[in-house]
Write a protein that holds these residues in place. Structure first.
Motif, mmCIF file in Angstrom:
data_model
loop_
_atom_site.group_PDB
_atom_site.id
_atom_site.type_symbol
_atom_site.label_atom_id
_atom_site.label_comp_id
_atom_site.label_asym_id
_atom_site.label_seq_id
_atom_site.Cartn_x
_atom_site.Cartn_y
_atom_site.Cartn_z
ATOM 1 N N GLY A 44 -4.377 -3.690 1.193
ATOM 2 C CA GLY A 44 -3.442 -2.956 0.360
ATOM 3 C C GLY A 44 -4.121 -2.006 -0.636
ATOM 4 O O GLY A 44 -5.290 -1.697 -0.521
ATOM 5 N N ASN B 108 -8.015 3.070 -2.446
ATOM 6 C CA ASN B 108 -7.992 4.254 -1.576
ATOM 7 C C ASN B 108 -8.107 5.571 -2.359
ATOM 8 O O ASN B 108 -8.090 6.645 -1.778
ATOM 9 C CB ASN B 108 -6.758 4.240 -0.663
ATOM 10 N N CYS C 295 -2.559 4.106 7.091
ATOM 11 C CA CYS C 295 -3.633 4.611 7.957
ATOM 12 C C CYS C 295 -3.485 4.016 9.361
ATOM 13 O O CYS C 295 -3.216 2.814 9.500
ATOM 14 C CB CYS C 295 -4.991 4.240 7.373
ATOM 15 N N CYS D 42 0.860 -1.196 0.000
ATOM 16 C CA CYS D 42 0.000 0.000 0.000
ATOM 17 C C CYS D 42 0.886 1.232 0.000
ATOM 18 O O CYS D 42 2.013 1.196 0.499
ATOM 19 C CB CYS D 42 -0.920 0.010 1.221
ATOM 20 N N TRP E 168 1.418 -4.014 4.160
ATOM 21 C CA TRP E 168 2.342 -2.888 3.945
ATOM 22 C C TRP E 168 3.280 -2.559 5.101
ATOM 23 O O TRP E 168 4.315 -1.930 4.887
ATOM 24 C CB TRP E 168 1.560 -1.606 3.622
ATOM 25 N N LEU F 151 -0.271 4.028 1.431
ATOM 26 C CA LEU F 151 -0.650 4.808 2.611
ATOM 27 C C LEU F 151 -0.329 3.988 3.864
ATOM 28 O O LEU F 151 0.141 2.849 3.772
ATOM 29 C CB LEU F 151 -2.143 5.172 2.557
ATOM 30 N N CYS G 196 -5.686 0.977 9.999
ATOM 31 C CA CYS G 196 -5.698 -0.047 8.939
ATOM 32 C C CYS G 196 -5.906 -1.444 9.523
ATOM 33 O O CYS G 196 -5.232 -1.834 10.470
ATOM 34 C CB CYS G 196 -4.387 -0.008 8.169
HETATM 35 S S1 SF4 Z 1 -4.759 -0.800 3.057
HETATM 36 FE FE1 SF4 Z 1 -6.316 0.820 3.077
HETATM 37 S S2 SF4 Z 1 -6.609 1.274 5.261
HETATM 38 FE FE2 SF4 Z 1 -4.664 0.108 5.066
HETATM 39 S S3 SF4 Z 1 -3.081 1.681 4.911
HETATM 40 FE FE3 SF4 Z 1 -3.679 1.151 2.814
HETATM 41 S S4 SF4 Z 1 -5.281 2.646 2.311
HETATM 42 FE FE4 SF4 Z 1 -5.045 2.707 4.516
#
Ligand code: SF4
Ligand code: 2KA
Ligand code: MG
Length: 250
Positions: free
Chosen positions: A103, A131, A58, A54, A67, A56, A61
């Motif tokens: 992800g 996302n 979060c 991923c 990730w 991001l 998550c």
């Molecule tokens: S999988 Fe979704 S919730 Fe998890 S870090 Fe990535 S975007 Fe954010």
């Protein structure tokens, strides 16, 4: 500046290595049949393919094993698999909905249409959970495929520059193939959702409570319900969490 010999050698090498460059995807897991637990297809039987990695991070998550290198060894948590094997696996089940999630699945979109095309041709529907930070390739904007886009709010603990990418959100909103599903922690988050929805002309807005326990999801849904109705939006619980908690592979 190759000689004739080295050029023909290169040609042979290219041909010989072709099979090893067959389309692959890095996945964290595949599971199902289960029920689509979120969004407009909630409650429908579905197969899931969860791609690893991923862009991001979060705070809340629920799939950090895709990730988070601080908590997980991603080499242990992922497998590189042939797209053709995923297609065979998916079509082996008489389940009409295939959900591709992560992800962030669009990080691997170069090889995604090799997966989605045969599934759509076989009459399956495909949903991609994203996302919203990566614009989808035009090859993915086809009948039978929908994007369930979850733009992240400040409650994800990330800067707005990281979580809101205007070009990607504009492309998704204009595609006519996207619904927008926001994770809300409380009623105050709805103002932020309204701003984003307005800015990007998002027409189909879903609100989903944050939580990985049945109590949190039910409590969150109850806390949000009246305000979501008042705004004319839709509310999604997380059905798989209500049924099975945060059990993996559900
Ligand atoms: S999988 Fe979704 S919730 Fe998890 S870090 Fe990535 S975007 Fe954010
Ligand atoms: N049952 C079930 N439904 C889901 N809908 C979206 C999911 C996701 O993890 O993206 C998910 C999931 O993990 N399980
Ligand atoms: Mg999930």
């Amino acid at each position: 500046m190759g000689t004739l010999h080295s050029q023909s050698h290169n040609l042979i090498a290219t041909k010989m290595s072709a099979p090893s460059r067959a389309a692959t995807l890095l996945i964290a897991e595949r599971f199902g049949p289960t029920l689509q637990g979120e969004g407009p297809s909630i409650g429908q039987p579905a197969l899931f393919i969860r791609l690893s990695r991923c862009n991001l991070s979060c705070t809340w998550c629920d799939t950090p094993y895709t990730w988070d290198t601080k908590r997980f060894d991603l080499r242990q948590q992922s497998d590189r698999v042939l797209v053709t094997d995923l297609v065979t696996w998916a079509l082996d089940h008489p389940v009409t909905l295939i959900v591709i999630t992560g992800g962030e699945p669009l990080l691997q979109q170069r090889h995604l249409s090799a997966l989605t095309e045969p599934l759509l041709q076989a009459g399956r529907r495909v949903e991609i959970e994203t996302n919203g930070t990566v614009a989808p390739d035009p090859a993915l904007l086809v009948d039978g495929l929908r994007f369930n886009v979850s733009p992240k709010l400040a409650n994800a603990g990330l800067s707005s520059d990281m979580r809101l990418k205007a070009a990607a959100l504009e492309t998704l909103a204009a595609s006519g193939r996207a619904v927008f599903k926001f994770v809300a922690c409380d009623v105050a988050d709805l103002d932020e959702i309204a701003e984003i929805a307005e800015r990007f002309s998002m027409k189909q807005v879903w609100v989903m409570p944050e939580g990985v326990t049945p109590d949190d999801v039910l409590g969150g849904a109850l806390a949000l319900a009246e305000a979501v109705i008042a705004r004319g939006w839709s509310l999604s619980p997380r059905l798989h969490v209500l049924l099975w908690g945060d059990e993996r592979g559900r």
